[in-house]
Design a protein around this motif. Structure first.
Motif, PDB file in Angstrom:
ATOM      1  N   HIS A 184      78.599  42.894  76.634  1.00 40.62           N
ATOM      2  CA  HIS A 184      78.128  42.277  75.389  1.00 40.62           C
ATOM      3  C   HIS A 184      77.154  41.137  75.699  1.00 40.62           C
ATOM      4  N   LYS A 185      77.497  40.295  76.659  1.00 38.46           N
ATOM      5  CA  LYS A 185      76.623  39.182  77.044  1.00 38.46           C
ATOM      6  C   LYS A 185      75.301  39.712  77.601  1.00 38.46           C
ATOM      7  N   SER A 186      75.360  40.786  78.367  1.00 39.51           N
ATOM      8  CA  SER A 186      74.150  41.385  78.915  1.00 39.51           C
ATOM      9  C   SER A 186      73.235  41.883  77.795  1.00 39.51           C
ATOM     10  N   GLU A 243      73.170  40.645  74.737  1.00 39.88           N
ATOM     11  CA  GLU A 243      72.631  39.424  74.121  1.00 39.88           C
ATOM     12  C   GLU A 243      71.444  38.891  74.914  1.00 39.88           C
ATOM     13  N   VAL A 244      71.565  38.899  76.239  1.00 34.83           N
ATOM     14  CA  VAL A 244      70.490  38.418  77.099  1.00 34.83           C
ATOM     15  C   VAL A 244      69.248  39.290  76.917  1.00 34.83           C
ATOM     16  N   LEU A 264      83.106  42.122  77.630  1.00 39.66           N
ATOM     17  CA  LEU A 264      82.468  40.835  77.368  1.00 39.66           C
ATOM     18  C   LEU A 264      81.181  40.698  78.181  1.00 39.66           C
ATOM     19  N   ALA A 265      81.221  41.098  79.445  1.00 41.34           N
ATOM     20  CA  ALA A 265      80.026  41.033  80.294  1.00 41.34           C
ATOM     21  C   ALA A 265      78.939  41.963  79.754  1.00 41.34           C
ATOM     22  N   VAL A 271      70.220  30.896  74.901  1.00 37.86           N
ATOM     23  CA  VAL A 271      70.684  31.891  75.882  1.00 37.86           C
ATOM     24  C   VAL A 271      70.068  31.595  77.252  1.00 37.86           C
ATOM     25  N   LEU A 316      75.764  39.062  85.392  1.00 40.68           N
ATOM     26  CA  LEU A 316      76.465  39.954  84.458  1.00 40.68           C
ATOM     27  C   LEU A 316      76.472  41.406  84.912  1.00 40.68           C
ATOM     28  N   GLN A 343      71.710  34.427  66.543  1.00 42.44           N
ATOM     29  CA  GLN A 343      71.828  33.858  67.882  1.00 42.44           C
ATOM     30  C   GLN A 343      70.538  33.119  68.228  1.00 42.44           C
TER      31      GLN A 343
END
Length: 173
Positions: A50-52, A54-55, A47-48, A7, A32, A2
């Protein structure tokens, strides 16, 4: 891999605008936040989450100069470094490592707090020197040399952590 810069919608650059990074991090985490997805379906909640994650991972990478440099190198070379299997080929630096380790051991055995503080400052200065050299190599797209500076900085980070442990032991007694 990534792209941590993507991001946060930041340019791929070793010199980082930390204020913009922090502002974007807070905005992303706010958007998120689990409360925003309380009435959403399970898939959207996952998904939220997972995105959190990643952030958070991207923030960790960008805030750490070694990880940030390695991300830039990987983005430009397409090669991911395996730090576990690496050892530096720089014989002079290997000798320097041995010397530093011996010096730290002596300082600990002698319980010389003042000399230990001086040594810690020297290592901190060496870290700054290497970070400047790393930034120059990245800016010049000298990837192999940049990787070598990352390796050296990893060693010095471990040495700095060991110095901190020795300081804690000496200053507690």
């Amino acid at each position: 891999m990534q792209n941590p810069f993507k991001v946060f919608d930041l340019p791929v650059n070793f010199q980082l605008d930390t204020q913009a990074l922090n502002e974007r991090y807070l905005a992303l985490q706010k958007s998120l936040h689990p409360d925003n997805f309380a009435s959403a379906d399970v898939g959207q909640q996952r998904l939220a989450m997972h995105k959190s994650t990643e952030v958070n991972d991207a923030l960790k990478t960008l805030k750490d100069p070694i990880l940030r440099a390695e991300a830039i190198i990987a983005l430009n070379t397409g090669e991911q470094q395996n730090v576990e299997q690496k050892s530096t080929q720089d014989v002079a630096f290997l000798m320097q490592q041995l010397q530093w380790r011996e010096q730290l051991e002596e300082l600990e055995n002698e319980k010389d707090k003042q000399a230990l503080s001086v040594f810690a400052k020297e290592i901190k200065q060496e870290t700054q020197t290497l970070l400047v050299a790393l930034a120059d190599r990245i800016e010049g797209a000298q990837w192999a040399q940049a990787i070598q500076f990352c390796d050296k900085l990893r060693f010095i980070r471990k040495l700095s952590e060991e110095i901190e442990r020795v300081e804690e032991r000496l200053f507690e007694s």
